[in-house]
Structures are given as structure tokens and as C-alpha cells.
Design an enzyme around this catalytic site. Structure first.
Site: not given
Ligand code: NAP
Length: 305
Positions: A132, A135-136
Site C-alpha cells: 500500500c 499507507c507507507d
């Protein structure tokens, strides 16, 4: 055991459905499934979920959702449903602890990112291996990033990751890409992106976190070790819908077919989140789908009364 409403899955979709259903006095029973919290629970820092300006850990977010659902009376069972019979109402569900009959069902079983299946991948999830970028990506500012895949996701996420990484290499097993022409063009003209074709990752190595990968050129057979800090894998998703095969309409990839109100092909069975959504794939959109499914289930059950 006879239940009004069961929810299968405990990611943001299932837990949001549980909050709304409990507040509508549907007394929902939530089958937590094999991994409490779903995909978001394997994400470290969540910085894009509205309401948390300082971010929070994925497991913290799902624990808070669970607490909220339980506060309103949702019941959680740490069980996985392994058999369903949706041929007539009440629907029949079987889990390790027994058989249940339910008047309505919300399927929030999510999807699992397809993994590469190479040595080191599982070990370094959350420590350099990610599925992701939203997200990261932020954790890889000025770092070397490798993206694996040749579809729209790999290109779109690869482009997004150029905001952070010093260089983003898109490693693809063929020399033709599935990604749309415009995404390909944008990637090719981005100075931070390098396309590495006919290549696969053979192994991911590191010490506590990812330090390098072994790349193999499938045309020449040559292998090389390449330093990298972030490995983002976008080789498709697998919806967790095998349980419903032959009973609910789904597309060729296994995503459940729903109408705009999240009704599946069987009246009284609703879907929420990545079990049907092959597009947005965000915690917040899954939570929204969970809300919608619970509202529809409430409407459906009130017609019984
Ligand atoms: P996808 O289109 O299925 O592409 C998956 C890619 O991963 C393919 O290039 C495939 O290679 C590769 N792959 C699969 N298994 C692999 C393995 N074990 N090792 C190495 N490579 C592997 O998946 P997606 O990119 O996630 O897209 C899913 C759907 O969402 C598509 O319909 C896509 O159009 C849509 N989408 C659209 C957008 C957009 O338009 N902005 C953005 C994201 C997603 P091969 O090509 O060799 O099979």
C-alpha cells in the site's frame, strides 16, 4: 443458534457495519475471521484516516472500531465461517464452534494482496515490504524504492511513490505492460522512474529491515543484488470470496457483484469493502461501504417485521 444479522469479517467494512447495525438494534454477530482487522491491521502508521491528524497505528484503528461496535452491543466471535448455505432464508453458516441460522448477512471478508511468494517477503512485511503506497510511501523519503508489477496499480502507485523515493524502479516480469497508455507515458517521462523489464525479484534480504533484493533477468538468466529500502508489491489482489463460489454472482476475478445499494445476487445478503470493491481499496471507503450495507440490511429486515 438463530441470529438476525451476521457480519463476516472484521476490517473497517465489517466493524463499521457492526457499529451501524448495533445502533439500529440488529444485535449483530461478527465473525472476526482468520485475521482480526483485515489489511489495515497489517499497516503500521495510518495517516490518511480522517479524524486522526497525528496518525495512528493500523491495529489501534481497528481496536478502536471494535470497542465502539462492542459498546453498542455488537458481539464478536473469534471464529472463521467455513461453510455457508445461501439457498434459502434463514441462511445457514457453519464455523468451528457450530451452526448458525441468520436472517440477513453482510459479507466483509475483504481481499488479500497477492504476494510474490519469494523468500524474505513475509518476513519483511511492515519493515520495507508493503502492499500500500498511500499507507507507507511517506516512510521512504529519499530512499530507493522498487515497485513490482506491470498493471495500472504498479504504475499509478509507482508515480505516487516518486513524491517520496530518490528513485522508483518498476520491475515487471514481461516487456509489455498491462497499465494504460497514459500511465505508461507519464511513468516513462518521469525522471525518477526506471522500468526494469523481463525481471523478477528472486529474494528479499536485510537485517531487521529490507536492505537489498536479488533481481533475476528472465531473458538472460543473470542475477544481480541491488540495494533498496522499500519494496512495494502490486501484482493484483485476491478477494476472499471463495466461500461463496457458486452461491453468489461474482466477476471472473471473484469480486462479488453488487447493485448500487450493495445487495448481492441473493436478497438479504449484502457485501461491503474489498470483497466487492476492486477500485478504491481504502480503509475509509471500506468503512463507508460497511455503513451502507448495515443501513440496507436494516431496511431489508424491517420488511420482515
Ligand atoms: P492487474 O491489472 O491484474 O496487474 C497485475 C500485474 O502484476 C500484472 O502486470 C502481472 O503481470 C503482475 N503479476 C501478477 N502476478 C505476478 C507475480 N507472481 N510476479 C510478478 N508479477 C506478477 O492488477 P492491478 O494493477 O492491481 O489492477 C487491478 C484492476 O484495477 C485493473 O482492472 C486495473 O485497470 C484497475 N486499476 C485502474 C487504475 C487506473 O486506471 N488509474 C489504477 C489501479 C487499478 P502480467 O502482466 O505478466 O500478467
Amino acid at each position: 443458534m438463530s441470529e438476525k444479522l451476521a457480519i463476516i469479517g472484521s476490517g473497517p467494512a465489517g466493524l463499521t457495519a457492526a457499529i451501524y447495525a448495533a445502533r439500529a438494534f440488529l444485535d449483530p454477530l461478527v465473525f472476526v475471521g482468520p485475521e482480526f482487522g483485515g489489511q489495515i491491521a497489517i499497516t503500521t502508521e495510518v495517516e490518511n484516516y480522517p479524524g486522526f491528524p497525528n496518525g495512528l497505528q493500523g491495529p489501534e484503528l481497528t481496536a478502536a472500531m471494535r470497542e465502539q461496535a462492542e459498546k453498542f452491543g455488537a458481539r464478536m466471535v473469534e471464529e472463521t465461517v467455513d461453510k455457508v448455505d445461501l439457498s434459502s432464508r434463514p441462511f445457514k453458516l457453519t464455523s468451528s464452534s457450530g451452526a448458525y441460522e441468520v436472517d440477513a448477512l453482510i459479507i466483509a471478508t475483504g481481499a488479500s494482496p497477492r504476494r510474490l511468494g519469494v523468500p524474505g517477503e513475509d518476513h519483511f512485511i511492515g519493515r520495507g515490504v508493503s502492499y500500500c503506497a498511500t499507507c507507507d510511501g511517506f516512510f521512504f523519503r529519499n530512499k530507493e524504492i522498487i515497485v513490482v508489477g506491470g498493471g495500472d496499480s504498479a504504475f499509478q502507485e509507482g508515480l505516487f511513490l516518486t513524491k517520496f523515493g530518490s528513485r522508483v524502479r518498476i520491475v515487471h516480469r514481461r516487456d509489455e505492460f498491462r497499465a494504460g497508455a497514459m500511465l505508461q507515458q507519464r511513468a516513462k517521462s518521469n525522471p525518477k522512474i526506471e522500468l526494469v523489464t523481463n525481471s523478477v525479484i528472486e529474494r528479499i534480504d536485510g537485517n531487521g529491515k529490507v536492505a537489498d533484493v536479488v533481481l533475476k533477468n528472465l531473458k538472460t538468466g543473470q542475477t544481480s543484488t541491488s540495494p533498496v529500502e522499500g519494496v512495494f508489491v502490486f501484482v493484483g489482489h485476491i478477494p476472499n470470496t471463495q466461500l461463496f463460489q457458486g452461491q453468489l454472482a461474482m466477476d471472473h476475478e471473484g469480486y462479488l457483484t453488487v447493485d448500487q445499494h450493495l445487495h448481492t445476487s441473493v436478497p438479504g445478503v449484502f457485501a461491503a469493502g474489498e470483497a466487492h470493491d476492486n477500485w478504491f481499496k481504502q480503509a475509509i471507503t471500506s468503512a463507508g461501504f460497511g455503513c451502507m450495507a448495515a443501513m440496507e440490511a436494516e431496511k431489508f429486515l424491517s420488511q420482515d417485521a
